[in-house]
Design a protein around this motif. Structure first.
Motif, PDB file in Angstrom:
ATOM      1  N   PRO A  17      88.474  53.427  61.474  1.00 48.66           N
ATOM      2  CA  PRO A  17      87.937  52.227  62.413  1.00 48.66           C
ATOM      3  C   PRO A  17      87.602  51.212  61.320  1.00 48.66           C
ATOM      4  N   MET A  18      87.076  51.255  60.389  1.00 54.42           N
ATOM      5  CA  MET A  18      86.714  49.991  59.578  1.00 54.42           C
ATOM      6  C   MET A  18      88.111  49.454  58.941  1.00 54.42           C
ATOM      7  N   LEU A  19      89.106  50.279  58.670  1.00 52.72           N
ATOM      8  CA  LEU A  19      90.404  49.917  58.183  1.00 52.72           C
ATOM      9  C   LEU A  19      91.128  49.071  59.252  1.00 52.72           C
ATOM     10  N   SER A  20      90.854  49.597  60.455  1.00 48.14           N
ATOM     11  CA  SER A  20      91.847  48.713  61.651  1.00 48.14           C
ATOM     12  C   SER A  20      90.603  47.612  62.009  1.00 48.14           C
ATOM     13  N   LEU A  21      89.752  47.801  61.980  1.00 51.76           N
ATOM     14  CA  LEU A  21      88.660  46.510  62.117  1.00 51.76           C
ATOM     15  C   LEU A  21      89.284  45.247  61.447  1.00 51.76           C
ATOM     16  N   THR A  22      89.264  45.754  60.156  1.00 52.61           N
ATOM     17  CA  THR A  22      89.569  44.359  59.175  1.00 52.61           C
ATOM     18  C   THR A  22      91.058  44.087  58.399  1.00 52.61           C
ATOM     19  N   ALA A  23      91.845  44.842  59.296  1.00 54.34           N
ATOM     20  CA  ALA A  23      93.308  45.046  58.873  1.00 54.34           C
ATOM     21  C   ALA A  23      93.915  43.533  58.688  1.00 54.34           C
ATOM     22  N   ALA A  24      93.791  42.822  59.734  1.00 49.59           N
ATOM     23  CA  ALA A  24      94.394  41.241  59.886  1.00 49.59           C
ATOM     24  C   ALA A  24      93.562  40.523  58.850  1.00 49.59           C
ATOM     25  N   LEU A  65      84.124  41.346  55.698  1.00 51.12           N
ATOM     26  CA  LEU A  65      84.851  41.213  56.871  1.00 51.12           C
ATOM     27  C   LEU A  65      84.319  41.606  58.133  1.00 51.12           C
ATOM     28  N   ALA A  66      83.832  42.768  57.936  1.00 56.48           N
ATOM     29  CA  ALA A  66      83.313  43.891  59.114  1.00 56.48           C
ATOM     30  C   ALA A  66      82.030  43.098  59.439  1.00 56.48           C
ATOM     31  N   GLY A  67      81.279  42.482  58.512  1.00 53.54           N
ATOM     32  CA  GLY A  67      79.967  41.890  58.840  1.00 53.54           C
ATOM     33  C   GLY A  67      80.309  40.628  59.640  1.00 53.54           C
ATOM     34  N   ALA A  68      81.443  39.802  59.287  1.00 56.22           N
ATOM     35  CA  ALA A  68      81.750  38.831  60.181  1.00 56.22           C
ATOM     36  C   ALA A  68      82.257  38.953  61.594  1.00 56.22           C
ATOM     37  N   GLU A  69      82.949  40.280  61.678  1.00 61.10           N
ATOM     38  CA  GLU A  69      83.250  40.724  62.983  1.00 61.10           C
ATOM     39  C   GLU A  69      82.007  41.031  63.930  1.00 61.10           C
ATOM     40  N   LEU A  70      81.045  41.564  63.227  1.00 55.68           N
ATOM     41  CA  LEU A  70      79.943  42.251  63.940  1.00 55.68           C
ATOM     42  C   LEU A  70      79.255  40.912  64.526  1.00 55.68           C
ATOM     43  N   VAL A  71      79.034  39.942  63.578  1.00 54.02           N
ATOM     44  CA  VAL A  71      78.115  38.731  64.277  1.00 54.02           C
ATOM     45  C   VAL A  71      79.021  37.562  64.980  1.00 54.02           C
ATOM     46  N   GLY A 318      79.282  47.868  69.906  1.00 59.07           N
ATOM     47  CA  GLY A 318      80.675  47.610  69.898  1.00 59.07           C
ATOM     48  C   GLY A 318      81.791  47.995  69.082  1.00 59.07           C
ATOM     49  N   LYS A 319      82.994  47.611  68.893  1.00 59.28           N
ATOM     50  CA  LYS A 319      83.806  47.865  67.980  1.00 59.28           C
ATOM     51  C   LYS A 319      83.418  48.037  66.732  1.00 59.28           C
ATOM     52  N   ALA A 320      82.843  46.861  66.153  1.00 56.81           N
ATOM     53  CA  ALA A 320      82.641  46.424  64.718  1.00 56.81           C
ATOM     54  C   ALA A 320      81.340  47.235  64.448  1.00 56.81           C
ATOM     55  N   ARG A 321      80.289  47.486  65.162  1.00 56.96           N
ATOM     56  CA  ARG A 321      79.023  48.402  64.810  1.00 56.96           C
ATOM     57  C   ARG A 321      79.530  49.703  64.732  1.00 56.96           C
ATOM     58  N   ALA A 322      80.361  50.192  65.479  1.00 54.67           N
ATOM     59  CA  ALA A 322      80.559  51.556  65.482  1.00 54.67           C
ATOM     60  C   ALA A 322      81.505  51.822  64.374  1.00 54.67           C
ATOM     61  N   ALA A 323      82.406  50.884  63.933  1.00 53.49           N
ATOM     62  CA  ALA A 323      83.394  51.070  62.866  1.00 53.49           C
ATOM     63  C   ALA A 323      82.513  51.200  61.403  1.00 53.49           C
ATOM     64  N   MET A 324      81.420  50.285  61.393  1.00 56.12           N
ATOM     65  CA  MET A 324      80.424  50.103  60.436  1.00 56.12           C
ATOM     66  C   MET A 324      79.460  51.288  60.335  1.00 56.12           C
ATOM     67  N   ALA A 325      79.284  51.870  61.276  1.00 54.54           N
ATOM     68  CA  ALA A 325      78.309  53.182  61.299  1.00 54.54           C
ATOM     69  C   ALA A 325      79.359  54.324  60.874  1.00 54.54           C
ATOM     70  N   GLU A 326      80.623  54.370  61.223  1.00 51.67           N
ATOM     71  CA  GLU A 326      81.210  55.553  60.882  1.00 51.67           C
ATOM     72  C   GLU A 326      81.671  55.178  59.232  1.00 51.67           C
ATOM     73  N   ALA A 327      81.874  54.308  58.790  1.00 48.21           N
ATOM     74  CA  ALA A 327      81.975  54.135  57.385  1.00 48.21           C
ATOM     75  C   ALA A 327      80.867  54.536  56.648  1.00 48.21           C
ATOM     76  N   ALA A 328      79.664  54.502  57.265  1.00 47.87           N
ATOM     77  CA  ALA A 328      78.245  55.026  56.407  1.00 47.87           C
ATOM     78  C   ALA A 328      78.232  56.584  56.505  1.00 47.87           C
ATOM     79  N   GLN A 329      78.882  57.008  57.566  1.00 46.84           N
ATOM     80  CA  GLN A 329      79.129  58.428  57.827  1.00 46.84           C
ATOM     81  C   GLN A 329      80.269  59.026  56.878  1.00 46.84           C
ATOM     82  N   PHE A 330      81.112  58.327  56.852  1.00 44.30           N
ATOM     83  CA  PHE A 330      82.264  58.484  55.758  1.00 44.30           C
ATOM     84  C   PHE A 330      81.923  58.900  54.454  1.00 44.30           C
ATOM     85  N   ALA A 331      80.947  57.896  54.016  1.00 45.93           N
ATOM     86  CA  ALA A 331      80.524  57.606  52.670  1.00 45.93           C
ATOM     87  C   ALA A 331      79.879  58.987  52.302  1.00 45.93           C
ATOM     88  N   VAL A 332      79.121  59.666  53.072  1.00 41.62           N
ATOM     89  CA  VAL A 332      78.409  60.731  52.746  1.00 41.62           C
ATOM     90  C   VAL A 332      79.339  61.865  52.932  1.00 41.62           C
TER      91      VAL A 332
END
Length: 336
Positions: A17-24, A65-71, A318-332
């Protein structure tokens, strides 16, 4: 009013989800990176490209990039700044490999092995300079302050780690301070600057900084666990590098603290460099497993990941917050 803590998902988390969110956006960032790593000195782009194109996930610029999408930021300033973040990170990796005498980075020969230590250090300096060029071009003193401060903190963290190397009495508190500096500082800055360019509120800026900082700590805790829990394919380095280099990471700190007199004698000998064979590494892993040090290290990582997710709960779902949350889950979840 307390912030909402989002539950961990049941399915295995991924970075997709993070990769998709920030791909462009990452296409634009990669264009900047490719352009700014060029030089009339052929060795510079060759050596820099060896690492920059070496298969890293580029998580740190993705955070910007994800933070920019989030805000909801709609501008383009964050592309150059995300490239600056990646240059800072790459420069520190080049310097680290020289300091550690590393032979592998991301599964292939480290730059210092191919090009030599002097060239590797100097190209790291070149990339730091490029990063600061990009920061000054942005024109924000606030952004410059955040990223330059992060660069200084990273250097302090590396020196602290060097000072703690082969020091058996390094405490968990000292260890967390070290990884908070050498790893989490850039995660925090990368996340925070997206709120700055978007002219967000102080609360939102602090939330993104906290997201990145806690994510960075969780990420490094898992990296240190994987060194005793996986093979070279997972980390892109030889298994047991930390052990042979005498690094006091959390699995060792916990195993030493919980060990009996004989086990502590082994750890003292190992950390000062007297026990470095494959058999010694196997014994170290057995002791770490005996005292549940890996799972406890991962449990601490999960704690910081939850804090990371909690920090961004002030933003609308939303999409950005969900992607960032899953990135944290993926990290661990890595290495399991």
């Amino acid at each position: 009013m307390s912030a909402e803590i989002l539950p961990m998902p049941r399915k295995a988390p991924t970075l997709n989800p993070m990769l998709s969110l920030t791909a462009a956006g990452m296409n634009s960032v990669n264009t900047v990176i490719l352009d700014r790593m060029q030089s009339e000195i052929p060795l510079i782009p060759r050596l820099a490209g060896h690492l920059i194109s070496g298969g890293g996930k580029r998580l740190r610029p993705m955070l910007t990039l994800a933070g920019a999408e989030l805000v909801g930021y709609k501008g383009t300033r964050h592309y150059k700044l995300a490239a600056a973040v990646e240059f800072i990170h790459t420069a520190t990796l080049l310097h680290d490999d020289v300091v550690d005498g590393s032979e592998l980075r991301r599964g292939k020969a480290a730059a210092n092995i191919i090009f030599g230590n002097p060239a590797t250090v100097l190209v790291g300096d070149f990339l730091f300079s490029r990063a600061f060029e990009l920061m000054t071009e942005d024109g924000s003193l606030r952004v410059l302050s955040i990223l330059s401060r992060a660069s200084a903190v990273i250097a302090e963290g590396e020196v602290s780690q060097l000072s703690a190397q082969r020091q058996i009495h390094t405490s968990e508190e000292q260890y967390l301070h070290i990884i908070g500096a050498k790893t989490a500082a850039l995660f925090a800055a990368a996340s925070q600057i997206s709120a700055v360019v978007a002219e967000c509120s102080e609360e939102q800026e602090h939330a993104l900084e906290a997201y990145g900082r806690n994510l960075g700590v969780a990420f490094q805790l898992v990296d240190d666990a994987i060194d005793y829990d996986s093979d070279a394919a997972e980390m892109g380095k030889a298994r047991g590098d930390d052990f042979r280099e005498g690094k006091m990471t959390l699995p060792v700190i916990l195993a030493y603290a919980r060990g009996n007199e004989e086990e502590r004698k082994f750890w003292k000998d190992a950390i000062i460099g007297h026990r470095t064979t494959d058999e010694d590494l196997a014994h170290a892993i057995a002791l770490i497993e005996k005292h549940n040090a890996l799972e406890d290290t991962r449990e601490r990582a999960r704690h910081f990941a939850h804090r990371s997710i909690d920090a961004i709960s002030i933003f609308p779902d939303g999409k950005a917050r969900a992607a960032m949350a899953e990135a944290a889950q993926f990290a661990v979840a890595r290495g399991h």
